[in-house]
Design an enzyme around this catalytic site. Structure first.
Site, mmCIF file in Angstrom:
data_model
loop_
_atom_site.group_PDB
_atom_site.id
_atom_site.type_symbol
_atom_site.label_atom_id
_atom_site.label_comp_id
_atom_site.label_asym_id
_atom_site.label_seq_id
_atom_site.Cartn_x
_atom_site.Cartn_y
_atom_site.Cartn_z
ATOM 1 N N THR A 263 10.042 -5.814 5.072
ATOM 2 C CA THR A 263 8.816 -6.225 5.688
ATOM 3 C C THR A 263 7.654 -5.654 5.379
ATOM 4 O O THR A 263 7.570 -4.320 4.834
ATOM 5 C CB THR A 263 8.892 -6.004 7.259
ATOM 6 O OG1 THR A 263 10.001 -6.862 7.768
ATOM 7 C CG2 THR A 263 7.530 -6.535 7.933
ATOM 8 N N PHE A 265 3.729 -4.637 5.862
ATOM 9 C CA PHE A 265 2.620 -4.457 6.797
ATOM 10 C C PHE A 265 1.350 -4.087 6.038
ATOM 11 O O PHE A 265 1.125 -3.590 5.190
ATOM 12 C CB PHE A 265 3.251 -3.240 7.664
ATOM 13 C CG PHE A 265 4.285 -3.359 8.349
ATOM 14 C CD1 PHE A 265 4.288 -3.761 9.977
ATOM 15 C CD2 PHE A 265 5.541 -3.155 7.791
ATOM 16 C CE1 PHE A 265 5.481 -3.878 10.458
ATOM 17 C CE2 PHE A 265 6.813 -3.132 8.735
ATOM 18 C CZ PHE A 265 6.905 -3.683 10.015
#
Length: 363
Positions: A263, A265
């Site tokens: 992921t 960010f």
């Protein structure tokens, strides 16, 4: 243990003790120099700018370039981030808003980027994360922007359209999903709590290992761990931080379907970053609803030799069947080639918003 072995070990251990003393003196010397930087900034009216993303990135890039091992670049990056975090906290601990509760992957991303000396401010929604920084209740926000398996995080993209905040950094976090439960065997698990994205990331594993278990989406993986800890026959899909915080044993580890599940960010603040030497620029643009409009908007980047690393479409929300495009580009807005391309784009795009230029994530 033989006498020869004891003598050899004692010699090496004395050297380690001496080096530990040297390291302690050097770390405190570095901390005092960091305090001097804060004092100089205060004298020149820049006391509010204690965190400079580009400076931190340059330090980490230099350390990685000098590293001859045996410590890995990843280990050294973690160590120096913690050192810089501790030094910054001597001036003023940074307040970091993120999607809570404590124990989420967002918390792990915030700690990875800002270190353990930062003041963590968990929020109940991504909207609240943005608002905390916009209202100056927090210094920076860390929000998920895209996952390698599930794609873009829509709510983050929607809020980037309207926020005055700038992207000043990014964090890339390897996502390991674990099945957490007080049950001692998979046969005892009848319900699985997790965030909808985590359930999707472990879909095939769940089909194979817990085909009859009820899957219950909740607001965060940390909330899932809280629920599972209090309910017999329940489990949660969450990360290591949640397992430790809520004292839930790992019934199964690394259950994500995609082994490289990652992921990304975004770090948001009230300023973006200067040039670090390895930068990225993000923007939002719209295109007219006509043939060739998008290719015309991308042409300035191709003409300037600027590499585009991401292009994501999203409904414009204010007009039916109209779209905006989220674009990531290699380079900083102050680089000559990108500066020229952005100037040309501004003449062509009906709508253009520069989200920020910032250092590429340090792994």
């Amino acid at each position: 243990m033989s006498d020869d072995l004891q003598r050899e070990l004692a010699l090496v251990r004395r050297q380690i003790d001496e080096l530990d003393g040297d390291l302690l003196a050097l770390l405190n010397r570095r901390a005092r120099l960091a305090q001097q930087v804060g004092e100089i900034k205060a004298r020149h009216g820049e006391a509010g700018f204690i965190y400079r993303p580009e400076r931190e990135a340059q330090v980490l890039q230099r350390i990685q370039g000098m590293n001859a091992g045996p410590l890995s670049n990843e280990s050294l990056t973690w160590f120096f981030r913690e050192v810089m975090s501790a030094c910054l906290s001597l001036e003023q601990p940074l307040g970091i808003a993120f999607l809570g509760p404590l124990g989420t992957f967002s918390e792990s991303a915030a700690v990875k980027h800002f270190g353990h000396a930062a003041r963590l401010l968990p929020q109940v929604s991504i909207d609240d994360v943005f608002r905390e920084v916009e209202a100056q209740h927090a210094d920076y926000a860390v929000v998920p922007i895209e996952n390698s398996t599930e794609g873009a995080v829509g709510r983050t993209l929607d809020l980037l359209l309207t926020t005055p905040l700038k992207i000043c950094g990014e964090v890339v976090l390897r996502i390991h999903q674990h099945l957490l439960s007080n049950e001692t065997a998979l046969a005892g698990v009848h319900k699985v709590y997790s965030h909808a994205q985590s359930l999707a990331q472990c879909h095939e594993w769940l089909n194979r290992s817990l085909p009859l278990a009820q899957r219950v989406p909740v607001g965060s993986n940390a909330q899932a761990a809280q629920l599972a800890a209090a309910e017999a026959g329940a489990a949660a899909i969450a990360g290591q931080a949640a397992a430790e915080r809520y004292q839930l044993p790992e019934l199964a580890s690394n259950i994500e379907d995609e082994p490289n599940n990652t992921t990304r960010f975004a770090v948001l603040g009230r300023h973006d970053a200067g040039r670090s030497g390895r930068d990225k620029t993000s923007l939002i643009m719209s295109a007219q609803n006509q043939t060739g409009a998008l290719s015309g908007l991308l042409a300035p980047f191709a003409d300037a030799g600027v590499s585009m690393t991401r292009l994501e479409s999203r409904p414009a929300r204010h007009t039916l069947w109209e779209y905006v495009f989220f674009v990531d580009l290699d380079g900083h807005r102050d680089d000559e080639s990108l500066r020229r391309a952005l100037a040309e784009l501004a003449q062509r795009a009906p709508y253009l918003k520069l989200l920020g230029s910032y250092p590429v994530a340090a792994y």
